[in-house]
Design a protein around this motif. Structure first.
Motif, PDB file in Angstrom:
ATOM      1  N   GLY A 272       0.797  -1.233   0.000  1.00  0.00           N
ATOM      2  CA  GLY A 272       0.000   0.000   0.000  1.00  0.00           C
ATOM      3  C   GLY A 272       0.818   1.265   0.000  1.00  0.00           C
ATOM      4  O   GLY A 272       0.288   2.345   0.234  1.00  0.00           O
ATOM      5  N   GLY A 273       2.116   1.157  -0.245  1.00  0.00           N
ATOM      6  CA  GLY A 273       2.933   2.368  -0.349  1.00  0.00           C
ATOM      7  C   GLY A 273       3.594   2.785   0.945  1.00  0.00           C
ATOM      8  O   GLY A 273       3.870   3.971   1.138  1.00  0.00           O
ATOM      9  N   TRP A 274       3.855   1.831   1.836  1.00  0.00           N
ATOM     10  CA  TRP A 274       4.565   2.150   3.082  1.00  0.00           C
ATOM     11  C   TRP A 274       6.068   2.206   2.805  1.00  0.00           C
ATOM     12  O   TRP A 274       6.617   1.386   2.088  1.00  0.00           O
ATOM     13  CB  TRP A 274       4.249   1.111   4.152  1.00  0.00           C
ATOM     14  CG  TRP A 274       2.829   1.224   4.624  1.00  0.00           C
ATOM     15  CD1 TRP A 274       1.729   0.684   4.028  1.00  0.00           C
ATOM     16  CD2 TRP A 274       2.356   1.956   5.748  1.00  0.00           C
ATOM     17  NE1 TRP A 274       0.599   1.026   4.715  1.00  0.00           N
ATOM     18  CE2 TRP A 274       0.939   1.801   5.783  1.00  0.00           C
ATOM     19  CE3 TRP A 274       2.973   2.724   6.739  1.00  0.00           C
ATOM     20  CZ2 TRP A 274       0.151   2.392   6.770  1.00  0.00           C
ATOM     21  CZ3 TRP A 274       2.184   3.303   7.731  1.00  0.00           C
ATOM     22  CH2 TRP A 274       0.799   3.137   7.739  1.00  0.00           C
ATOM     23  N   ALA A 301       2.559  -0.951  11.182  1.00  0.00           N
ATOM     24  CA  ALA A 301       1.402  -0.102  10.844  1.00  0.00           C
ATOM     25  C   ALA A 301       0.668  -0.635   9.611  1.00  0.00           C
ATOM     26  O   ALA A 301      -0.567  -0.649   9.559  1.00  0.00           O
ATOM     27  CB  ALA A 301       1.878   1.329  10.608  1.00  0.00           C
ATOM     28  N   ASN A 302       1.417  -1.078   8.614  1.00  0.00           N
ATOM     29  CA  ASN A 302       0.823  -1.631   7.400  1.00  0.00           C
ATOM     30  C   ASN A 302      -0.018  -2.865   7.726  1.00  0.00           C
ATOM     31  O   ASN A 302      -1.171  -3.003   7.297  1.00  0.00           O
ATOM     32  CB  ASN A 302       1.943  -1.976   6.427  1.00  0.00           C
ATOM     33  CG  ASN A 302       1.449  -2.393   5.042  1.00  0.00           C
ATOM     34  OD1 ASN A 302       2.234  -2.821   4.216  1.00  0.00           O
ATOM     35  ND2 ASN A 302       0.163  -2.265   4.752  1.00  0.00           N
ATOM     36  N   LEU A 303       0.546  -3.752   8.543  1.00  0.00           N
ATOM     37  CA  LEU A 303      -0.172  -4.979   8.893  1.00  0.00           C
ATOM     38  C   LEU A 303      -1.388  -4.675   9.759  1.00  0.00           C
ATOM     39  O   LEU A 303      -2.417  -5.356   9.667  1.00  0.00           O
ATOM     40  CB  LEU A 303       0.771  -5.943   9.608  1.00  0.00           C
ATOM     41  CG  LEU A 303       1.989  -6.409   8.779  1.00  0.00           C
ATOM     42  CD1 LEU A 303       2.855  -7.367   9.597  1.00  0.00           C
ATOM     43  CD2 LEU A 303       1.557  -7.080   7.487  1.00  0.00           C
ATOM     44  N   GLU A 304      -1.284  -3.636  10.588  1.00  0.00           N
ATOM     45  CA  GLU A 304      -2.421  -3.270  11.440  1.00  0.00           C
ATOM     46  C   GLU A 304      -3.579  -2.741  10.600  1.00  0.00           C
ATOM     47  O   GLU A 304      -4.747  -3.050  10.867  1.00  0.00           O
ATOM     48  CB  GLU A 304      -1.990  -2.216  12.470  1.00  0.00           C
ATOM     49  CG  GLU A 304      -3.049  -1.881  13.513  1.00  0.00           C
ATOM     50  CD  GLU A 304      -3.535  -3.108  14.289  1.00  0.00           C
ATOM     51  OE1 GLU A 304      -4.757  -3.196  14.536  1.00  0.00           O
ATOM     52  OE2 GLU A 304      -2.700  -3.976  14.629  1.00  0.00           O
ATOM     53  N   VAL A 305      -3.269  -1.953   9.563  1.00  0.00           N
ATOM     54  CA  VAL A 305      -4.333  -1.473   8.667  1.00  0.00           C
ATOM     55  C   VAL A 305      -5.007  -2.673   7.996  1.00  0.00           C
ATOM     56  O   VAL A 305      -6.241  -2.743   7.899  1.00  0.00           O
ATOM     57  CB  VAL A 305      -3.761  -0.512   7.606  1.00  0.00           C
ATOM     58  CG1 VAL A 305      -4.813  -0.205   6.534  1.00  0.00           C
ATOM     59  CG2 VAL A 305      -3.295   0.780   8.255  1.00  0.00           C
ATOM     60  N   ALA A 306      -4.184  -3.623   7.533  1.00  0.00           N
ATOM     61  CA  ALA A 306      -4.739  -4.797   6.853  1.00  0.00           C
ATOM     62  C   ALA A 306      -5.617  -5.615   7.796  1.00  0.00           C
ATOM     63  O   ALA A 306      -6.745  -6.002   7.444  1.00  0.00           O
ATOM     64  CB  ALA A 306      -3.604  -5.658   6.300  1.00  0.00           C
TER      65      ALA A 306
END
Length: 395
Positions: A272-274, A301-306
């Motif tokens: 997602g562009g992290w 943070a990326n995994l938490e959004v997912a």
């Protein structure tokens, strides 16, 4: 020997441009410093995003949004016909994509986006949270809606550039790997390149040069005294262990950085562009050849959004994360076309180079064959940054 076209860079765009030019009888020569698909073309997550990004919905961007929709519509048709044109399977899945909303403000933004896309001819649909979960039952209960586009999806970024390279060879293109550009300069009406290949230093002349070197493009141009406003964008992606198939669609988020899909083997690919972090050389400049470092806080943070939009992911194991280096332009749009201060030099780099890559390669080849910039990609013209090279005299 003077070639009609010399292509520098063996990624998706360079190989696809070689194919189109070879089919037109221009017998291009492509050189690549490492191997085919060794750069960003093979390191991204393979998403096919055709819905309007949030930034094009902001005030002042309405004109760009309309042009982006037009291009995305053309890109959909480009991707839909690739396997037949290249006569081989490419793991292209265009089963649909959902752009999610988690609150009423994001849902209102999606509603305005869908209305605008429909006006422009892109058949997105606004779904309620219940309707979205009807497509993907494992979405979180608080997802309050989604924009659905039936022809979004994903493809395998590890095989596409090679497929274009093979097709280009079969049409007469010369493809050389382990061939590093040492110098490029204007010489009369053509360009002269100095190339290191298998320990030998050779020269090549070409009437046209395509610079398709991704994040290297700005540095290569700078050696000639040209300013191409491209900036590093080191990114990261992750993949989980396998699970039973449940997600045939691309997942995006209207307000957060997220892309997610499931591979044929059952793995979940999350991005997602992290940002990742580039390695540095002794002089402190980013090392463009070295893979960037993973940034643990961004990974979490990326995994938490997912997991926030799909809670079942909390039960999965992360088996690998990787980084890649791409670039974005000063206005975040790709830069495609001839550099006004350097006649015969074409550049193709910037964002969206996977989703739009096959289409942009065809348009770029057309601009050389027809000696005119296709109107469809005028938005991306390198001429919009001509003021940066007002005093440049390419060597």
């Amino acid at each position: 020997m003077t070639h009609e076209v010399l292509i520098i860079g063996g990624g998706l765009l360079g190989c696809a441009a070689a194919w189109h030019l070879a089919r037109a009888g221009l017998a291009p020569r492509l050189i690549e410093a490492r191997g085919i698909n060794a750069g960003a073309s093979g390191q991204n997550a393979g998403s096919l995003h055709f819905q309007i990004e949030r930034r094009f919905l902001e005030p002042g961007a309405s004109g760009q949004g309309a042009q982006i929709v037009r291009l995305n519509t053309l890109a959909i048709e480009e991707w839909a016909g690739l396997e037949e044109e290249l006569s081989r399977p490419l793991d292209i899945h265009m089963h649909g994509g959902l752009m999610l909303a988690e609150n009423e403000a994001d849902l209102a933004l999606l509603a305005s986006k869908v209305a605008r896309e429909n006006e422009l001819g892109l058949p997105t649909q606004l779904l309620s949270g219940t309707e979205a979960r009807g497509l993907v039952p494992r979405l979180a209960p608080h997802i309050c809606g989604a924009a659905w586009l039936a022809r979004e999806g994903h493809a395998n970024p590890r095989i596409l550039a090679d497929a274009f390279a093979d097709a280009a060879r079969s049409e007469g293109a010369v493809i050389e790997t382990q061939s590093r550009l040492l110098d490029l300069r204007r010489d009369g009406e053509s360009w002269q390149a100095t190339i290191e290949h298998s320990g030998r230093i050779v020269t090549a002349r070409a009437r046209h040069v395509i610079l398709a070197t991704g994040h290297w493009a700005a540095r290569v141009a700078a050696r000639m005294g040209l300013n191409i406003p491209l900036y590093l964008a080191p990114l990261m992606m992750s993949v989980t262990d396998r699970t039973a198939p449940f997600l045939p669609y691309l997942i995006q988020h209207v307000g957060k950085r997220l892309s997610m899909k499931q591979t044929d083997d059952g793995n979940m690919v999350i991005g997602g562009g992290w940002a990742s972090a580039p390695q540095k050389m002794a002089d402190g400049l980013p090392d463009l050849d070295a893979p960037p470092y993973l940034v643990p806080d961004n990974l979490r943070a990326n995994l938490e959004v997912a997991a926030g939009v799909m809670p079942c992911l909390r039960a999965r194991s992360l088996i690998r994360s990787w980084t890649g280096m791409t670039c974005v332009s000063a206005d975040q749009l790709p830069i495609v076309g001839e550099v006004p201060a350097a006649p015969g030099l074409f550049v193709a780099a910037g964002g969206s180079m996977f989703t739009l890559g096959p289409l942009l390669a065809r348009m770029l080849a057309r601009s050389i064959i027809e000696r005119a910039m296709p109107e469809e990609i005028a938005l991306f013209s390198a001429a919009r940054f001509a003021h940066l090279n007002a005093f440049a005299v390419p060597s």
